[in-house]
Write a protein that holds these residues in place. Structure first.
Motif, PDB file in Angstrom:
ATOM      1  N   UNK A 270       0.832  -1.205   0.000  1.00  0.00           N
ATOM      2  CA  UNK A 270       0.000   0.000   0.000  1.00  0.00           C
ATOM      3  C   UNK A 270       0.864   1.252   0.000  1.00  0.00           C
ATOM      4  N   UNK A 271       1.925   1.258   0.801  1.00  0.00           N
ATOM      5  CA  UNK A 271       2.835   2.410   0.846  1.00  0.00           C
ATOM      6  C   UNK A 271       3.424   2.672  -0.528  1.00  0.00           C
ATOM      7  N   UNK A 272       3.865   1.627  -1.203  1.00  0.00           N
ATOM      8  CA  UNK A 272       4.493   1.790  -2.513  1.00  0.00           C
ATOM      9  C   UNK A 272       3.497   2.285  -3.554  1.00  0.00           C
ATOM     10  N   UNK A 273       2.230   1.916  -3.421  1.00  0.00           N
ATOM     11  CA  UNK A 273       1.207   2.401  -4.356  1.00  0.00           C
ATOM     12  C   UNK A 273       0.815   3.849  -4.078  1.00  0.00           C
ATOM     13  N   UNK A 274       0.892   4.267  -2.821  1.00  0.00           N
ATOM     14  CA  UNK A 274       0.266   5.507  -2.378  1.00  0.00           C
ATOM     15  C   UNK A 274       1.199   6.708  -2.359  1.00  0.00           C
ATOM     16  N   UNK A 275       2.436   6.512  -1.929  1.00  0.00           N
ATOM     17  CA  UNK A 275       3.308   7.655  -1.648  1.00  0.00           C
ATOM     18  C   UNK A 275       3.762   8.335  -2.937  1.00  0.00           C
ATOM     19  N   UNK A 276       3.639   9.637  -2.932  1.00  0.00           N
ATOM     20  CA  UNK A 276       4.182  10.528  -3.959  1.00  0.00           C
ATOM     21  C   UNK A 276       4.223  11.922  -3.348  1.00  0.00           C
ATOM     22  N   UNK A 277       4.885  12.873  -3.981  1.00  0.00           N
ATOM     23  CA  UNK A 277       4.934  14.216  -3.399  1.00  0.00           C
ATOM     24  C   UNK A 277       3.543  14.769  -3.116  1.00  0.00           C
ATOM     25  N   UNK A 278       3.399  15.355  -1.917  1.00  0.00           N
ATOM     26  CA  UNK A 278       2.133  15.960  -1.526  1.00  0.00           C
ATOM     27  C   UNK A 278       1.228  15.084  -0.694  1.00  0.00           C
ATOM     28  N   UNK A 279       1.518  13.785  -0.618  1.00  0.00           N
ATOM     29  CA  UNK A 279       0.694  12.863   0.177  1.00  0.00           C
ATOM     30  C   UNK A 279       0.942  13.108   1.660  1.00  0.00           C
ATOM     31  N   UNK A 281       1.628  12.261   5.357  1.00  0.00           N
ATOM     32  CA  UNK A 281       2.235  11.169   6.131  1.00  0.00           C
ATOM     33  C   UNK A 281       1.297  10.696   7.237  1.00  0.00           C
ATOM     34  N   UNK A 282       0.586  11.630   7.845  1.00  0.00           N
ATOM     35  CA  UNK A 282      -0.345  11.274   8.920  1.00  0.00           C
ATOM     36  C   UNK A 282      -1.470  10.395   8.378  1.00  0.00           C
ATOM     37  N   UNK A 283      -2.013  10.753   7.218  1.00  0.00           N
ATOM     38  CA  UNK A 283      -3.086   9.945   6.638  1.00  0.00           C
ATOM     39  C   UNK A 283      -2.587   8.567   6.232  1.00  0.00           C
ATOM     40  N   UNK A 284      -1.346   8.493   5.757  1.00  0.00           N
ATOM     41  CA  UNK A 284      -0.775   7.191   5.420  1.00  0.00           C
ATOM     42  C   UNK A 284      -0.660   6.325   6.670  1.00  0.00           C
ATOM     43  N   UNK A 285      -0.206   6.917   7.776  1.00  0.00           N
ATOM     44  CA  UNK A 285      -0.133   6.179   9.034  1.00  0.00           C
ATOM     45  C   UNK A 285      -1.517   5.657   9.427  1.00  0.00           C
ATOM     46  N   UNK A 286      -2.531   6.499   9.336  1.00  0.00           N
ATOM     47  CA  UNK A 286      -3.886   6.109   9.723  1.00  0.00           C
ATOM     48  C   UNK A 286      -4.376   4.939   8.882  1.00  0.00           C
ATOM     49  N   UNK A 287      -4.085   4.961   7.599  1.00  0.00           N
ATOM     50  CA  UNK A 287      -4.489   3.867   6.724  1.00  0.00           C
ATOM     51  C   UNK A 287      -3.776   2.573   7.093  1.00  0.00           C
ATOM     52  N   UNK A 288      -2.481   2.677   7.384  1.00  0.00           N
ATOM     53  CA  UNK A 288      -1.724   1.488   7.790  1.00  0.00           C
ATOM     54  C   UNK A 288      -2.233   0.941   9.123  1.00  0.00           C
ATOM     55  N   UNK A 289      -2.514   1.840  10.067  1.00  0.00           N
ATOM     56  CA  UNK A 289      -3.034   1.418  11.378  1.00  0.00           C
ATOM     57  C   UNK A 289      -4.335   0.636  11.220  1.00  0.00           C
ATOM     58  N   UNK A 290      -5.227   1.127  10.354  1.00  0.00           N
ATOM     59  CA  UNK A 290      -6.505   0.442  10.142  1.00  0.00           C
ATOM     60  C   UNK A 290      -6.286  -0.948   9.537  1.00  0.00           C
ATOM     61  N   UNK A 291      -5.358  -1.055   8.599  1.00  0.00           N
ATOM     62  CA  UNK A 291      -5.085  -2.362   7.986  1.00  0.00           C
ATOM     63  C   UNK A 291      -4.532  -3.356   9.007  1.00  0.00           C
TER      64      UNK A 291
END
Length: 370
Positions: A270-279, A281-291
């Motif tokens: 998911x991280x590799x699909x999602x991360x790009x400039x402007x994303x 970091x807090x929202x990425x953490x929240x998504x990972x936590x839910x998974x």
């Protein structure tokens, strides 16, 4: 991999000095002084011995002056170098910083205006009176942001450090089995890293415990059925790697361990699909936590990752305590993990990435398998 020594390039050091000058113009300040090893290296290519001090001055005009311990280094990208005695008759002096700054100020001359310093290390030696300035400004948070975007010479150093971890994991795969002592694993992995570096490491880090979320190696033998977390952070000439693998001690992971492994790998994908400039970091953490909470709520209890470079934990922070966004040039880790007693005692997998203009480049290639 060749263990030919590599260093920061003079061209990129000069470019980094120019960025500092632009920052000084915006503040505005007339002079900036740096004393921490990592910032001196970042700006000049010279990294003092860990027990010796140095100081660098950058003028608003762009001139860069270094006060070096004992003798002028051959690899410093500066306009002028002065030296001070860091040792007397081979004994290290404890007042080195004061001596370095005295030599630096004498070389640069008095300045009755504003000056920028690293706020975290500001003390009596860096007071306005000592520096002959009317105002002292903290430049450090701005420099931390400048250091986020890694230049090509920095990436070369980081790749060497990551190469050290690759060798360490290869050695771990060969030697980990029931009965091996954590200290023996640590010693053999250290040796494998030094072989790649071709010289002593700046640091080794981080976690070398079996049946534990992490910690330094103990005089303890690995046991059948346990998982061995190796979170490795060797630093080559000041530049860190930071990645993690988990090994099944008996090479036969249990079904529950494999189920947790699959959940963690899904987060990395998911991280590799999602991360790009402007994303965010807090929202990425929240998504990972839910998974990961789908496996067991609360079994993932630490950050998702962080930037790294000349310091193990830099921006961006993949952490709900910060509100960072990814930017092109960031080097960062992603390290999801799950920890429960039934896993004996948990699994953490960590990859290193470079943020590109439209996504990420994965810098770590050693397999993730248990």
């Amino acid at each position: 991999m060749s263990n030919e020594q590599i260093s920061l390039s003079a061209e990129y050091c000069r470019q980094r000095q120019a960025r500092v000058c632009k920052l000084m113009e915006q503040l505005p300040v007339d002079r900036a002084i740096f004393v921490t090893h990592e910032n001196i290296q970042y700006l000049t290519g010279f990294r003092p011995h860990r027990l010796m001090q140095a100081a660098v001055c950058i003028e608003a005009t762009g001139e860069c002056v270094l006060a070096a311990p004992n003798e002028e280094p051959a690899d410093a990208s500066v306009d002028q170098c002065v030296t001070f005695e860091a040792q007397w008759h081979c004994t290290l002096r404890q007042e080195q910083q004061q001596s370095a700054l005295t030599a630096l100020v004498e070389a640069c001359g008095h300045l009755q205006s504003s000056i920028a310093v690293e706020g975290s290390v500001t003390g009596l030696h860096l007071s306005p009176t000592t520096l002959n300035s009317e105002h002292v400004i903290d430049l450090e948070p701005d420099l931390w942001q400048l250091r986020r975007k890694k230049d090509l010479d920095e990436l070369q150093m980081i790749r060497r450090a990551i190469g050290c971890t690759d060798a360490m994991y290869h050695r771990a795969r060969e030697i980990i089995e029931p009965g091996i002592n954590e200290l023996e694993v640590y010693n053999q992995l250290h040796a494998a890293a030094v072989e790649v570096a071709g010289e002593p490491l700046t640091a080794l880090g981080n976690d070398f415990q079996c049946a534990s979320p992490g910690g330094p190696p103990r005089n303890r033998d690995a046991r059948d059925g346990e998982l061995f977390i190796l979170d490795l952070g060797p630093a080559y000439r000041g530049y860190y790697a930071d990645n993690c693998r988990t090994f099944s001690v008996n090479k036969r992971p249990m079904d529950k361990q494999y189920e947790a492994w699959e959940a963690i790998v899904a987060v990395l994908e998911m991280v590799e699909r999602t991360v790009k400039p402007g994303v965010s970091c807090r929202e990425l953490f929240t998504q990972a936590q839910a998974m990961l909470d789908e496996f067991r709520p609360g079994a993932f209890f630490h950050h998702l990752g962080h930037g790294f470079g000349l310091f193990p934990h830099e921006a961006p922070h993949l952490n709900p305590k910060w509100d960072d966004t990814f930017a092109e040039g960031d080097c960062f880790t992603a390290e999801p993990g799950l920890y429960t007693d039934e896993l004996k005692a948990g699994i953490r997998l960590e990859q290193n990435y470079l943020v590109t203009s439209d996504g990420v480049e994965r810098l770590t290639n050693f397999p993730l398998e248990l």
